[in-house]
Design a protein around this motif. Sequence first.
Motif, short mmCIF file in Angstrom:
data_model
loop_
_atom_site.label_atom_id
_atom_site.label_comp_id
_atom_site.label_asym_id
_atom_site.label_seq_id
_atom_site.Cartn_x
_atom_site.Cartn_y
_atom_site.Cartn_z
N GLU A 10 0.84 -1.19 0.00
CA GLU A 10 0.00 0.00 0.00
C GLU A 10 0.88 1.25 0.00
O GLU A 10 0.64 2.19 -0.74
N VAL A 11 1.89 1.22 0.88
CA VAL A 11 2.81 2.35 0.96
C VAL A 11 3.51 2.56 -0.38
O VAL A 11 3.63 3.67 -0.89
N LYS A 12 3.92 1.43 -0.96
CA LYS A 12 4.61 1.51 -2.26
C LYS A 12 3.69 2.10 -3.31
O LYS A 12 4.09 2.96 -4.11
N ARG A 13 2.47 1.64 -3.28
CA ARG A 13 1.51 2.10 -4.28
C ARG A 13 1.26 3.60 -4.13
O ARG A 13 1.19 4.34 -5.10
N LYS A 14 1.14 4.00 -2.85
CA LYS A 14 0.89 5.42 -2.60
C LYS A 14 2.06 6.26 -3.11
O LYS A 14 1.86 7.32 -3.71
N ARG A 15 3.25 5.75 -2.82
CA ARG A 15 4.47 6.45 -3.25
C ARG A 15 4.48 6.57 -4.77
O ARG A 15 4.77 7.62 -5.33
N LEU A 16 4.10 5.49 -5.42
CA LEU A 16 4.07 5.48 -6.89
C LEU A 16 3.08 6.50 -7.42
O LEU A 16 3.37 7.27 -8.34
N MET A 17 1.90 6.50 -6.79
CA MET A 17 0.87 7.44 -7.21
C MET A 17 1.35 8.88 -7.04
O MET A 17 1.18 9.71 -7.93
N LYS A 18 1.94 9.14 -5.88
CA LYS A 18 2.42 10.49 -5.60
C LYS A 18 3.45 10.91 -6.63
O LYS A 18 3.44 12.04 -7.13
N ASN A 19 4.33 9.98 -6.94
CA ASN A 19 5.37 10.29 -7.90
C ASN A 19 4.79 10.57 -9.27
O ASN A 19 5.20 11.49 -9.98
N ARG A 20 3.79 9.77 -9.62
CA ARG A 20 3.14 9.96 -10.93
C ARG A 20 2.49 11.33 -11.01
O ARG A 20 2.59 12.04 -12.00
N GLU A 21 1.79 11.67 -9.91
CA GLU A 21 1.11 12.97 -9.89
C GLU A 21 2.12 14.10 -9.99
O GLU A 21 1.91 15.08 -10.68
N SER A 22 3.21 13.92 -9.25
CA SER A 22 4.25 14.94 -9.27
C SER A 22 4.83 15.10 -10.67
O SER A 22 5.05 16.22 -11.14
N ALA A 23 5.04 13.99 -11.33
CA ALA A 23 5.57 14.02 -12.70
C ALA A 23 4.58 14.70 -13.63
O ALA A 23 4.96 15.50 -14.49
N ALA A 24 3.31 14.39 -13.44
CA ALA A 24 2.28 15.00 -14.29
C ALA A 24 2.23 16.50 -14.08
O ALA A 24 2.11 17.27 -15.03
N ARG A 25 2.36 16.91 -12.83
CA ARG A 25 2.36 18.34 -12.53
C ARG A 25 3.55 19.02 -13.18
O ARG A 25 3.44 20.11 -13.73
N SER A 26 4.67 18.33 -13.12
CA SER A 26 5.89 18.88 -13.70
C SER A 26 5.73 19.06 -15.20
O SER A 26 6.10 20.10 -15.76
N ARG A 27 5.16 18.07 -15.85
CA ARG A 27 4.95 18.16 -17.30
C ARG A 27 3.98 19.29 -17.61
O ARG A 27 4.18 20.06 -18.54
N ALA A 28 2.93 19.38 -16.80
CA ALA A 28 1.92 20.43 -17.03
C ALA A 28 2.55 21.80 -16.88
O ALA A 28 2.28 22.71 -17.66
N ARG A 29 3.42 21.93 -15.88
CA ARG A 29 4.09 23.19 -15.63
C ARG A 29 4.90 23.61 -16.84
O ARG A 29 4.81 24.73 -17.32
N LYS A 30 5.68 22.67 -17.32
CA LYS A 30 6.54 22.92 -18.47
C LYS A 30 5.72 23.31 -19.68
O LYS A 30 6.00 24.30 -20.36
N GLN A 31 4.68 22.52 -19.93
CA GLN A 31 3.84 22.75 -21.09
C GLN A 31 3.13 24.10 -21.00
O GLN A 31 3.04 24.82 -21.99
N ALA A 32 2.65 24.43 -19.82
CA ALA A 32 1.93 25.69 -19.65
C ALA A 32 2.82 26.88 -19.97
O ALA A 32 2.41 27.81 -20.67
N TYR A 33 4.05 26.84 -19.48
CA TYR A 33 4.97 27.95 -19.72
C TYR A 33 5.30 28.06 -21.20
O TYR A 33 5.35 29.16 -21.76
N THR A 34 5.53 26.91 -21.83
CA THR A 34 5.82 26.90 -23.26
C THR A 34 4.66 27.51 -24.04
O THR A 34 4.86 28.33 -24.94
N ASN A 35 3.45 27.10 -23.68
CA ASN A 35 2.27 27.63 -24.36
C ASN A 35 2.18 29.14 -24.21
O ASN A 35 1.89 29.87 -25.16
#
Lengths: 204, 177
Positions: free
Chosen positions: A132-157
Amino acid sequence: MLIFKSFSICSSPLKSMEEMWNDINLSSLHHPHRSSSTTTTAQTFHFQDLFSKPLLSYKDQPPPNDVSSAGDTISFGFGSLSQQRTSLSLNSDSELGFKFLETSAFLVKKPALDSPACDKKRVQQNSDDSSEVKRKRLMKNRESAARSRARKQAYTNELEHKVAHLRKENARIKNQLTQFYLAAPTALEVPKKRTLYRTLTAPF
Amino acid sequence: MPTDPLLVGRVIPDVLDPFTKSISLRVTYGNKVVNNGCELKPSQILNQPRADIGGDDLRNLYTLVMVDPDAPSPSDPNLREYLHWLVTNIPATTGASFGQEIVCYESPRPTVGIHRFVCVLFRQRGRQTVYAPGWRQNFSTRDFAEIYNLESPVAAVYFNAQRESGSRGRTMPNQNI
């Protein structure tokens, strides 16, 4: 389809058949046959179970409000059917029959963490926790990565929009300028600066 | 526009509903103009920025709100939104310094993660009295607009900021002096 048919036998329904169908359609009810293949826990409620065991009395159950869908976990309002021993009677004079259908339309998707403990569960709990902990960590990391991509994309746009806007503005202003030049070529000429210069006033 | 930075950066829908920009809003920290999604350092955003608004009629009044929807951390924003600044009755063509500061500017100090800081501009129907909320956290821009009968936002801009210097932050001298 056969299952639904049997309920229609109940007389004096509170709601019409149409409303009942709507309720069922609105809920994320799996096809009864599919439900048996997606479950892994003892808490799963099978539609077929309705007819194999004595049914629970609706009066003993918490009000339908308990059936809530939080995120992707849809919990069955009645709790674990297999562990409760009350009897449900589906009689013809009670409109409860339809209400039962309404609330029973949800299936347990995930094992509740505060479920009543049974031996099998306790053994699984520890390994479940770490995964469960591992899964949560994975989810958090995924969300963080998605936010990072969104951030980059938003600035580029934003920059791309700005560039496009500035190019347009530039073109417009240049255009305006050339038009001014054509319309009044002399108006824009800067008057020649008068500078001091020497001259001879006296012949000596 | 599917490529609107406010959409891509998730400001819509985290803070705002979709709206049509109808007036210019220029937020400037020192000599740095804020572009959507740009990153600023806490040392750059210590003091309140200039917020120049467009329009043409001085009689139109506007409200400016600045919030942090990622407080205390973007992965667990349980204090969303944290109110950093609230100014009302700003006349068109002027700036925030001409309005009434209801909640004074509090310089952002993100501790965990990269936060977004959103500046939203609303058009007021007339001059109005706005009351400061009891606290800055868990502010809702949406609810605020509803309570004070403000229409959809007319402009918005946001930037990112994170802790000044990663893990060295704690050992560095206080930069706010």
